[in-house]
Design an enzyme around this catalytic site. Structure first.
Site: not given
Length: 492
Positions: A247, A270, A292, A324-325, A353-354, A407
């Site tokens: 994260p 990213d 992105k 994240g993952d 992950t988040a 998201m």
């Protein structure tokens, strides 16, 4: 956009600001000047002699310890120590590589610095940082492996503590392995051209050092050179590694992720990857921002796929670094499928992950058995930016389940309305967090009915998590933080 051209944005800086430039100075056979005969001056003279310097000491008086020091023969064959029983003079600094002074007062310190400056000699005045052009750090000595630690003079005791910790991590046998590496460098360079094969050899060498922890066995040099010859004949084959950056907090990276970053030739990262994570990468690795994010210029997925293939076919080791993952809403499936079609070797290193980071920061279990019997991870938007049509919203609205939306920052209000339509009570607890695990982390507490107010307060330009559900009521921490959630939304 050209399929192989990254966006113009260069992303985070390759190197954070440095208080001082760490430099290892070759002093073998060079003359250095030490003014003074205190314990501090003696230590600096001993250190300089250990590097092979010809140390000229200028002092009118010295203590018994200094007398003993002067009577010892330096370990380094090129070193010498000469005592001049008088006060230093400006002309003594002429031709010196370095000058170190233990000055009695500010006036002498200024004079010493001025004399060194006139001769163009770098100067250090002991215990007076304002008069130092260079500094001596705390040293871990496994020469030819040398580790130096500096706090820019702010906390010498802290530097010594760091040194002690590093001492416990580096085996004494490292000295022998480093000497072996020194002897192998020339023959290895003759066998292997600069590039992936040569680096692969030295990575295997390093793995061997820390797997055995013992001194090099007799004949191991010949075995290693044979390995170099095999590498020289092997075809250059690149590969791609999808790495989870977590994260944001670099300390949440796995050891395997750090090793991949330090072995990469190229890193495609990213937009959400933190600069702290990139700091752990190999300095020589080329870094390309291909992130992105909603509403911003970015690379197309086809462009990223083409970059990975081209770089790997050129023999490069490519790290595709994802926040994240990589296997959770990271489009890893598309990338893996494309690489498989091109016969490019690919592997995956998971990251935190988040949703897991959010749970950790709140101090709650997303599957607390008194509140939730399952956990769901759901995307918060479709390809077109709205709510996804193929989500089982009735199942998501189950208060016995923890659901995590990624998201979904821009669709938070729609998510809240959809859950309410499916029967989730408006008073269901909610937590919204942004920049989880980062210095700018923020949190908000409310209910399902007040999600629109919360997202307006937190915003959705940065990564956002929205947690909704009875789990959030399981634990309440300090002001501004709350625990328990069945739903988490990640801004897109």
């Amino acid at each position: 956009m050209d399929a192989l051209q990254p966006p113009l944005n260069n992303g985070p800086a390759r190197m954070e600001p440095l208080a001082k430039l760490p430099v290892f100075w070759a002093l073998e056979g060079k003359r250095v000047v030490v003014a003074g005969a205190t314990d501090g001056a003696m230590w600096k003279a001993e250190l300089l002699a250990a590097c092979g310097a010809c140390v000229d000491v200028y002092a009118e008086d010295h203590n018994e310890a200094f007398t003993t020091f002067l009577g010892r023969t330096p370990e380094h064959p090129a070193a010498s120590i000469t005592l001049y029983r008088r006060r230093w003079a400006p002309g003594d600094l002429e031709g010196a590589a370095l000058a170190v002074g233990d000055c009695e007062d500010m006036a002498e310190a200024r004079a010493f610095v001025a004399a060194a400056g006139a001769m163009g000699v770098p100067v250090n005045v002991i215990d007076r940082p304002e008069f130092c052009e260079f500094q001596f750090g705390s040293i871990v000595n496994r020469s030819p492996v040398i580790v130096a630690i500096s706090t820019d003079g702010a906390a010498p005791i802290l530097a010594q503590t760091i040194r002690r910790k590093i001492e416990t991590l580096l085996p004494r046998s490292l000295k022998g392995w480093a000497a072996l590496a020194q002897s192998l460098r020339a023959p290895v360079n003759r066998r292997l051209e600069p590039g992936p094969r040569r680096r692969a050899f030295w990575e295997r060498f390093a793995d061997r050092v820390f797997s055995t922890m013992g001194t090099p066995e007799e004949g191991v040099g010949g075995v290693l050179l044979a390995d170099a010859e095999r590498l020289a004949e092997a075809p250059a084959i690149g590969r791609v590694t999808l790495v989870g950056a977590g994260p944001g907090d670099a300390e949440l990276l796995t050891l395997k992720a750090v090793r991949a970053l330090q072995a990469a030739d190229v890193i495609l990262f990213d937009d959400l990857v933190s600069s702290d994570v990139l700091e752990l990468a190999r300095r020589e690795a080329k870094r390309m921002l291909v992130g992105k994010r909603g509403g911003r210029e970015s690379c197309r997925q086809d462009d990223i796929n083409a970059m990975m293939v081209k770089l790997a076919k050129a023999g490069k080791r490519v790290v595709r670094l994802k926040s994240g993952d990589p296997m959770v809403f990271g489009r890893a499936g598309e990338e893996i499928a494309h690489l498989d079609r091109e016969n490019i070797p690919v592997d995956v290193i998971p990251g935190i992950t988040a949703a897991s980071a959010m749970a950790s920061r709140l101090g709650l279990s997303l599957t607390h058995r008194d509140h939730a019997q399952s956990l769901r991870l759901v995307t918060g938007h479709s390809r077109h930016g709205g709510l996804p049509d193929d989500v089982d919203w009735a199942g998501v609205a189950d208060r016995r389940s923890t659901t995590v939306f990624y998201m979904g920052g821009r669709t938070a209000g729609l998510i809240a309305a959809k859950l309410a339509d499916e029967g989730l009570p408006p008073e269901t607890p909610v937590v919204i967090m942004s920049d989880v695990s980062r210095p700018a982390e923020r949190s908000w507490r409310g209910t399902l009915a007040t999600i629109p107010e919360g997202i307006m307060e937190i915003g959705y330009d940065n990564p956002v998590l929205i947690a909704v559900g009875d789990v959030l009521a399981a634990r309440q921490t300090t002001a501004g933080s709350i625990v328990g959630s069945d739903l988490v939304a990640y801004a897109g």
